[in-house]
Design an enzyme around this catalytic site. Structure first.
Site, mmCIF file in Angstrom:
data_model
loop_
_atom_site.group_PDB
_atom_site.id
_atom_site.type_symbol
_atom_site.label_atom_id
_atom_site.label_comp_id
_atom_site.label_asym_id
_atom_site.label_seq_id
_atom_site.Cartn_x
_atom_site.Cartn_y
_atom_site.Cartn_z
ATOM 1 N N ARG A 1 0.648 -0.971 -0.557
ATOM 2 C CA ARG A 1 0.253 0.123 0.183
ATOM 3 C C ARG A 1 0.602 1.455 0.070
ATOM 4 N NH1 ARG A 1 -2.565 -3.080 3.988
ATOM 5 N NH2 ARG A 1 -4.846 -4.409 3.042
ATOM 6 N N LYS B 1 3.875 11.943 -11.050
ATOM 7 C CA LYS B 1 2.913 10.800 -12.026
ATOM 8 C C LYS B 1 3.965 9.322 -12.275
ATOM 9 C CE LYS B 1 0.595 14.384 -14.766
ATOM 10 N NZ LYS B 1 -0.139 14.355 -16.078
ATOM 11 N N GLU C 1 11.639 18.903 -23.744
ATOM 12 C CA GLU C 1 11.186 18.912 -23.216
ATOM 13 C C GLU C 1 11.819 20.334 -22.341
ATOM 14 O OE1 GLU C 1 8.387 17.944 -22.430
ATOM 15 O OE2 GLU C 1 8.294 15.830 -23.466
ATOM 16 N N LYS D 1 8.759 23.073 -13.432
ATOM 17 C CA LYS D 1 8.080 22.023 -13.286
ATOM 18 C C LYS D 1 7.752 21.667 -11.926
ATOM 19 C CE LYS D 1 6.149 17.597 -13.964
ATOM 20 N NZ LYS D 1 6.894 16.011 -15.324
ATOM 21 N N GLU E 1 -3.533 18.280 -12.043
ATOM 22 C CA GLU E 1 -3.730 18.494 -12.863
ATOM 23 C C GLU E 1 -5.071 19.073 -13.166
ATOM 24 O OE1 GLU E 1 -1.310 16.674 -16.128
ATOM 25 O OE2 GLU E 1 -2.871 16.594 -17.804
ATOM 26 N N ARG F 1 -1.132 22.456 -14.511
ATOM 27 C CA ARG F 1 -0.177 21.699 -14.618
ATOM 28 C C ARG F 1 -0.645 21.182 -16.281
ATOM 29 N NH1 ARG F 1 1.086 16.209 -11.084
ATOM 30 N NH2 ARG F 1 3.121 15.460 -12.535
ATOM 31 N N ASN G 1 1.251 20.226 -20.982
ATOM 32 C CA ASN G 1 0.739 19.260 -21.890
ATOM 33 C C ASN G 1 1.031 19.846 -23.874
ATOM 34 O OD1 ASN G 1 0.721 17.489 -20.570
ATOM 35 N ND2 ASN G 1 -1.598 18.033 -20.651
ATOM 36 N N HIS H 1 1.560 18.264 -26.817
ATOM 37 C CA HIS H 1 1.456 17.006 -26.284
ATOM 38 C C HIS H 1 0.513 16.806 -27.214
ATOM 39 C CE1 HIS H 1 4.755 17.182 -24.176
ATOM 40 N NE2 HIS H 1 4.478 16.042 -23.536
ATOM 41 N N HIS I 1 1.145 14.034 -29.397
ATOM 42 C CA HIS I 1 0.998 12.134 -29.163
ATOM 43 C C HIS I 1 0.464 11.384 -29.896
ATOM 44 C CE1 HIS I 1 0.305 13.018 -24.453
ATOM 45 N NE2 HIS I 1 1.715 12.691 -24.144
ATOM 46 N N HIS J 1 9.734 10.563 -28.021
ATOM 47 C CA HIS J 1 8.667 11.082 -28.188
ATOM 48 C C HIS J 1 8.789 12.815 -27.632
ATOM 49 C CE1 HIS J 1 5.370 12.719 -24.917
ATOM 50 N NE2 HIS J 1 6.526 13.207 -24.751
HETATM 51 N N1 LIG Z 1 5.325 10.684 -15.295
HETATM 52 C C1 LIG Z 1 5.984 11.967 -16.189
HETATM 53 O O1 LIG Z 1 5.286 12.768 -15.377
HETATM 54 C C2 LIG Z 1 6.432 11.368 -16.948
HETATM 55 C C3 LIG Z 1 6.102 12.720 -17.799
HETATM 56 C C4 LIG Z 1 6.945 11.996 -19.601
HETATM 57 C C5 LIG Z 1 7.878 10.896 -19.943
HETATM 58 N N2 LIG Z 1 7.379 9.738 -19.626
HETATM 59 C C6 LIG Z 1 7.387 8.318 -19.791
HETATM 60 O O2 LIG Z 1 8.508 8.835 -19.835
HETATM 61 C C7 LIG Z 1 9.663 7.046 -20.448
HETATM 62 C C8 LIG Z 1 10.080 8.490 -21.232
HETATM 63 O O3 LIG Z 1 11.172 7.862 -20.544
HETATM 64 P P1 LIG Z 1 12.804 8.545 -21.930
HETATM 65 O O4 LIG Z 1 12.406 8.886 -22.926
HETATM 66 O O5 LIG Z 1 13.454 8.216 -20.621
HETATM 67 O O6 LIG Z 1 12.809 6.814 -21.906
HETATM 68 P P2 LIG Z 1 13.944 5.282 -21.399
HETATM 69 O O7 LIG Z 1 13.420 5.636 -20.323
HETATM 70 O O8 LIG Z 1 12.994 3.995 -22.040
HETATM 71 O O9 LIG Z 1 15.147 5.819 -22.290
HETATM 72 C C9 LIG Z 1 15.168 5.764 -23.462
HETATM 73 C C10 LIG Z 1 16.509 4.893 -23.550
HETATM 74 O O10 LIG Z 1 17.618 4.959 -23.044
HETATM 75 C C11 LIG Z 1 18.400 4.551 -22.427
HETATM 76 N N3 LIG Z 1 18.837 5.286 -21.279
HETATM 77 C C12 LIG Z 1 18.237 5.908 -20.214
HETATM 78 N N4 LIG Z 1 19.350 6.639 -19.968
HETATM 79 C C13 LIG Z 1 20.451 5.869 -20.637
HETATM 80 C C14 LIG Z 1 21.770 6.495 -20.020
HETATM 81 N N5 LIG Z 1 22.726 7.301 -18.723
HETATM 82 N N6 LIG Z 1 23.011 6.377 -20.793
HETATM 83 C C15 LIG Z 1 22.830 5.358 -21.908
HETATM 84 N N7 LIG Z 1 21.930 4.795 -21.983
HETATM 85 C C16 LIG Z 1 20.280 5.443 -21.488
HETATM 86 C C17 LIG Z 1 17.401 3.578 -22.199
HETATM 87 O O11 LIG Z 1 17.370 1.831 -21.721
HETATM 88 C C18 LIG Z 1 16.742 3.523 -23.124
HETATM 89 O O12 LIG Z 1 17.123 3.100 -23.800
HETATM 90 C C19 LIG Z 1 7.753 7.122 -21.530
HETATM 91 O O13 LIG Z 1 7.030 5.725 -21.302
HETATM 92 C C20 LIG Z 1 6.316 8.686 -20.770
HETATM 93 O O14 LIG Z 1 5.362 8.492 -20.876
HETATM 94 C C21 LIG Z 1 6.762 10.125 -17.712
HETATM 95 ZN ZN LIG Z 2 6.425 15.234 -22.750
#
Ligand SMILES: NC(=O)c1ccc[n+]([C@@H]2O[C@H](COP(=O)([O-])OP(=O)(O)OC[C@H]3O[C@@H](n4cnc5c(N)ncnc54)[C@H](O)[C@@H]3O)[C@@H](O)[C@H]2O)c1
Ligand SMILES: [Zn+2]
Length: 375
Positions: free
Chosen positions: A130, A152, A194, A235, A245, A249, A253, A256, A260, A274
């Site tokens: 929990r 999030k 971003e 942020k 949001e 917040r 977007n 986005h 998206h 992304h």
């Molecule tokens: N929670 C939120 O508020 C929020 C906001 C924006 C995006 N997201 C989510 O984030 C995700 C995308 O995140 P991302 O772009 O980091 O993708 P990811 O976590 O897939 O990382 C991108 C790639 O880079 C590699 N990688 C990461 N750090 C590395 C490093 N230091 N050296 C070498 N390789 C590395 C990973 O293994 C992966 O292959 C999506 O699922 C999206 O929905 C969440």
């Molecule tokens: Zn984004």
């Protein structure tokens, strides 16, 4: 005597959420302070470090070493890389692992990775026993400026991204900017979209600074830290005002809704990351704002010029593997945001640094705009 030069003294950004407030510690080499910081928060805790295979190969040993020796007990979980890890299957196995490793309410989970690991680990932490406390150690630029901050957490559903999740704030974020040195350049550039977003939506001076300094941000060093800290501050400020949001917040977007839709049309694949989709989406949002007479055309052109200068795509035609059809794109746009009586919600701009939530955008007008862009 002058003080010895440190690799980087940390910049600390406070996320002010009352009893759930936490620090974001930003700086080159800050990973080394992880154990001491955790020991301060939870002396004698068991610490489970969750990562993906790519990041674990490069940075898990250093992370384990940084935690050990502070009276803490360390265990690890390594998952496959990629968006498909944000699934029920991997959530279930991560929860199993955390329970098997006897991680309890006064212990800690550490998410070491990009947004995928951060979102999945945060969600597992939200539901195991929990609610366990967790620390974000973001390793991608996107994760350092966006996904690790704000609480999030989610996995994806077959019907769409991030549909199953919870709000669960971390207790600490450590953004070691040196970890980004190993990030593939395309991933870094996508994350930069971003960073530019924070300037475009609410900080014209930061946007102008990025125009002048983006090369140093890519190269590392103090400019990178400044860009990440400014993004986190932006942020954190928005999240503190509107954690769930319901208002402000939504500004995050920017780009986005279009973005998206394009991501979905490209099948959430390597064809379009992304951040790349968000760059095209922001360009479209600025052009659309100009078309509606909300902002001068030259201002939209300036926004787009900067995104293009860093090598981000700004036009739908730049998407590898072909452009989506208008009907498909409009369906996806309508799915992303609530439509009521033919009206869509969009984040539009009055100037660079002044975005707002428009709830009355005519779907037909968006359709006509996209039809032109798809020509
Ligand atoms: N929670 C939120 O508020 C929020 C906001 C924006 C995006 N997201 C989510 O984030 C995700 C995308 O995140 P991302 O772009 O980091 O993708 P990811 O976590 O897939 O990382 C991108 C790639 O880079 C590699 N990688 C990461 N750090 C590395 C490093 N230091 N050296 C070498 N390789 C590395 C990973 O293994 C992966 O292959 C999506 O699922 C999206 O929905 C969440
Ligand atoms: Zn984004």
């Amino acid at each position: 005597m002058t003080a010895p030069l440190r690799e980087s003294d940390p910049i600390v950004v406070d996320v002010a959420l009352g009893a759930r407030s936490y620090d974001i510690v930003i700086g080159r080499g800050q990973l080394a302070s992880l154990g001491a910081r955790i020991a301060k928060l939870r002396p004698d805790a068991k610490v489970a470090i969750v990562s993906d295979k790519n990041v674990a190969t490069l940075h898990l040993d250093a992370t384990v070493a940084a935690v050990k020796g502070n009276g803490l007990h360390v265990s690890t979980v390594v998952l496959p890389p990629g968006e498909s890890t944000k699934s029920f299957k991997h959530l279930a196995s991560l929860c199993d692992e955390l329970i098997a490793q006897r991680i309890e309410r006064n212990d800690l989970v550490v998410a070491l990775g990009g947004g995928v690991i951060g979102d999945l680990t945060g969600f597992a932490a939200a539901i195991v026993r929990r609610g366990l406390d967790y620390v974000q150690v973001p390793t991608s630029l996107l994760a350092q400026v966006d996904s690790s901050v704000g609480g999030k957490t989610a996995i994806d559903a077959p019907q769409g991204k991030n549909l199953i999740g919870a709000f669960h704030q971390p207790v600490l974020v450590i953004a070691d900017t040196a970890l980004l040195d190993t990030l593939p350049e395309r991933e870094f550039r996508a994350g930069y979209a971003e960073v530019a977003k924070y300037g475009l939506l609410g900080d014209a001076a930061f946007f102008a600074w990025l125009e002048a300094n983006w090369k140093d941000v890519f190269a590392g060093g103090p400019a990178r830290e400044h860009a990440i800290a400014t993004s986190c501050r932006a942020k954190a400020g928005i999240v503190a005002r509107d954690e769930r949001e319901t208002g402000d917040r939504m500004l995050l977007n920017l780009g986005h809704t279009f973005g998206h839709a394009l991501e979905a049309a490209a099948g959430f694949s390597d064809r379009l990351l992304h951040g790349e989709a968000i760059a095209v989406g922001m360009a479209l949002a600025f052009e659309f704002s100009a078309r509606r007479g909300l902002l001068p055309k030259a201002e939209a052109e300036r926004a787009i010029r900067h995104l293009a200068a860093v090598g981000l795509p700004t036009r739908i035609s730049q998407i590898a593997g072909g452009v989506p059809m208008l009907d498909e794109l409009m369906d996806l746009v309508a799915q992303d945001k609530k439509v009521s009586r033919g009206k869509l919600t969009f984040i539009l701009a009055r100037r660079i640094g002044n975005a707002f939530v428009a709830t009355d955008v005519d779907a037909a007008e968006v359709r006509a705009f996209l039809a032109e862009k798809l020509k």
